[in-house]
Design a protein around this motif. Structure first.
Motif, mmCIF file in Angstrom:
data_model
loop_
_atom_site.group_PDB
_atom_site.id
_atom_site.type_symbol
_atom_site.label_atom_id
_atom_site.label_comp_id
_atom_site.label_asym_id
_atom_site.label_seq_id
_atom_site.Cartn_x
_atom_site.Cartn_y
_atom_site.Cartn_z
ATOM 1 N N UNK A 130 0.785 -1.213 0.083
ATOM 2 C CA UNK A 130 -0.035 0.064 -0.054
ATOM 3 C C UNK A 130 0.900 1.257 0.045
ATOM 4 N N UNK A 131 2.060 1.241 0.714
ATOM 5 C CA UNK A 131 2.798 2.555 0.758
ATOM 6 C C UNK A 131 3.501 2.666 -0.490
ATOM 7 N N UNK A 132 3.958 1.461 -1.258
ATOM 8 C CA UNK A 132 4.387 1.762 -2.382
ATOM 9 C C UNK A 132 3.476 2.363 -3.559
ATOM 10 N N UNK A 133 2.169 1.774 -3.462
ATOM 11 C CA UNK A 133 1.487 2.393 -4.447
ATOM 12 C C UNK A 133 1.143 3.917 -4.186
ATOM 13 N N UNK A 134 1.299 4.265 -2.990
ATOM 14 C CA UNK A 134 0.953 5.764 -2.621
ATOM 15 C C UNK A 134 2.120 6.719 -2.871
ATOM 16 N N UNK A 135 3.404 5.999 -2.698
ATOM 17 C CA UNK A 135 4.622 6.818 -3.131
ATOM 18 C C UNK A 135 4.590 7.009 -4.658
ATOM 19 N N UNK A 136 4.072 5.925 -5.363
ATOM 20 C CA UNK A 136 4.664 5.870 -6.774
ATOM 21 C C UNK A 136 3.223 6.426 -7.418
ATOM 22 N N UNK A 137 2.003 6.585 -6.730
ATOM 23 C CA UNK A 137 0.831 7.148 -7.275
ATOM 24 C C UNK A 137 0.173 6.176 -8.338
ATOM 25 N N UNK A 138 0.480 4.975 -8.188
ATOM 26 C CA UNK A 138 -0.149 3.881 -9.346
ATOM 27 C C UNK A 138 -1.334 3.133 -8.380
ATOM 28 N N UNK A 139 -1.942 2.681 -9.497
ATOM 29 C CA UNK A 139 -3.129 1.550 -8.915
ATOM 30 C C UNK A 139 -2.699 0.293 -8.689
ATOM 31 N N UNK A 140 -3.478 -0.319 -8.071
ATOM 32 C CA UNK A 140 -3.173 -1.810 -7.860
ATOM 33 C C UNK A 140 -3.075 -2.634 -8.991
ATOM 34 N N UNK A 141 -4.025 -2.438 -10.023
ATOM 35 C CA UNK A 141 -3.891 -3.097 -11.185
ATOM 36 C C UNK A 141 -2.650 -2.752 -11.919
ATOM 37 N N UNK A 142 -2.140 -1.900 -11.890
ATOM 38 C CA UNK A 142 -0.787 -1.246 -12.551
ATOM 39 C C UNK A 142 0.317 -2.104 -12.014
ATOM 40 N N UNK A 143 0.306 -1.980 -10.659
ATOM 41 C CA UNK A 143 1.431 -2.747 -9.841
ATOM 42 C C UNK A 143 1.398 -4.309 -10.135
ATOM 43 N N UNK A 145 0.446 -5.525 -13.050
ATOM 44 C CA UNK A 145 0.954 -5.848 -14.322
ATOM 45 C C UNK A 145 2.341 -5.821 -14.324
ATOM 46 N N UNK A 146 3.173 -4.761 -13.405
ATOM 47 C CA UNK A 146 4.366 -4.893 -13.525
ATOM 48 C C UNK A 146 5.158 -6.091 -12.951
ATOM 49 N N UNK A 147 4.378 -6.615 -11.945
ATOM 50 C CA UNK A 147 4.978 -7.723 -11.230
ATOM 51 C C UNK A 147 4.807 -9.019 -12.336
ATOM 52 N N UNK A 148 3.722 -9.048 -13.066
ATOM 53 C CA UNK A 148 3.381 -10.015 -13.908
ATOM 54 C C UNK A 148 4.608 -10.087 -15.054
ATOM 55 N N UNK A 149 5.058 -8.845 -15.413
ATOM 56 C CA UNK A 149 6.005 -8.890 -16.467
ATOM 57 C C UNK A 149 7.453 -8.902 -15.752
ATOM 58 N N UNK A 150 7.654 -9.015 -14.506
ATOM 59 C CA UNK A 150 9.152 -9.172 -13.714
ATOM 60 C C UNK A 150 9.727 -8.087 -13.828
ATOM 61 N N UNK A 151 9.016 -6.675 -13.870
ATOM 62 C CA UNK A 151 9.554 -5.603 -13.522
ATOM 63 C C UNK A 151 10.153 -5.201 -12.105
ATOM 64 N N UNK A 152 9.301 -5.804 -11.261
ATOM 65 C CA UNK A 152 10.014 -5.980 -9.870
ATOM 66 C C UNK A 152 8.981 -7.077 -9.147
ATOM 67 N N UNK A 153 9.417 -7.284 -7.947
ATOM 68 C CA UNK A 153 8.967 -8.235 -7.021
ATOM 69 C C UNK A 153 9.009 -8.177 -5.704
ATOM 70 N N UNK A 154 8.065 -8.240 -4.879
ATOM 71 C CA UNK A 154 7.999 -8.085 -3.535
ATOM 72 C C UNK A 154 8.755 -9.441 -3.013
ATOM 73 N N UNK A 155 9.372 -9.100 -1.618
ATOM 74 C CA UNK A 155 9.990 -10.271 -1.033
ATOM 75 C C UNK A 155 9.102 -11.235 -0.383
ATOM 76 N N UNK A 156 9.725 -12.135 0.154
ATOM 77 C CA UNK A 156 8.593 -13.376 0.913
ATOM 78 C C UNK A 156 7.718 -12.729 1.838
#
Length: 248
Positions: A130-143, A145-156
């Motif tokens: 949630x904090x990442x989305x707030x800092x970036x100004x992005x929507x959950x759907x966008x994040x 998609x970024x993770x789907x294409x391997x651009x970034x990933x959360x830790x365990x």
């Protein structure tokens, strides 16, 4: 406690009882405890902007003093804690005397509406989704998609590194120009391949029996990574220049 050095950036000639000069890799490691996102490129940029002026060896290598490291810490802290532009920080440091020793923060002049708004630095600790989305100004759907294409990933544990915030901000900015996550897969793959090459090159240093050589492996990896980033930028600029020439 570190104090703001008075005066402008100095020549950095170590004399007398001063500590041994440090390489840029050693400075990087000294700063990483408080500033985990600092890079060789960042240190070089601050040098180019006149915030520091380390001495040089006859072969051209930078030789940092303890005063240079303190000054870097002060600059990075003022950027992180107060979002001050480098021009204001430099003026504050060059004020000298009491003005440089006081912990008071200089007043930031009004932003020119024609200039792009400065982006706050990424946090120095891991953060949640949630904090990442707030800092970036992005929507959950966008994040997603970024993770789907391997651009970034959360830790365990579901948290993100400061570097992930930087990646997300850049991806979001590119998205405003119509660049989609799928378009950036090749960029990410190229970065991963280059990092693999860097690791292959420094692997012999990490396994070396001499402790000093093993210690140098980290600074060598940082230097190679920095050169790779600069080369990528040079390739893009060169290609853009060639395209403009063809257009003319």
């Amino acid at each position: 406690m570190l104090h703001t050095p008075s005066g402008g950036a100095r020549g950095g000639t170590a004399t007398g009882q001063e500590s041994e000069p440090m390489s840029i890799g050693a400075v990087l490691q000294a700063l990483r405890a408080e500033f985990p996102e600092v890079t060789v490129s960042k240190i070089r940029f601050l040098e180019a902007e006149g915030l520091i002026e380390p001495a040089r060896s006859p072969s051209g290598y930078r030789k940092f003093r303890s005063e240079d490291v303190e000054r870097l810490s002060c600059v990075l802290r003022m950027q992180r804690d107060h979002y001050l532009p480098l021009k204001v920080i430099k003026e504050h440091l060059e004020a000298g005397g009491e003005a440089a020793d006081r912990p008071a923060v200089p007043v930031v002049p009004p932003r020119d509406p024609k200039e792009p708004e400065a982006i706050p630095p990424a946090p120095a600790v891991r953060i949640g989704r949630r904090e990442l989305l707030r800092l970036v100004g992005a929507r959950e759907a966008e994040l997603a998609e970024w993770e789907k294409y391997g651009l970034l990933a959360a830790a365990e544990d579901g948290t993100y590194r400061p570097a992930d915030v930087t990646v997300a901000r850049l991806v979001a900015q590119l998205g405003r120009y119509g660049v989609e996550a799928r378009h950036l897969r090749a960029v990410k793959a190229a970065a991963d391949r280059q990092l693999d090459l860097v690791e292959q090159l420094v692997a012999p240093l990490r396994r070396h029996p001499d402790q000093r050589t093993r210690t140098r492996a980290e600074s060598t990896a940082e230097e190679l990574t920095d050169l790779s980033v600069r080369l990528y930028g040079a390739f893009v600029e060169s290609a853009a220049g060639a395209a403009r020439t063809r257009g003319d």
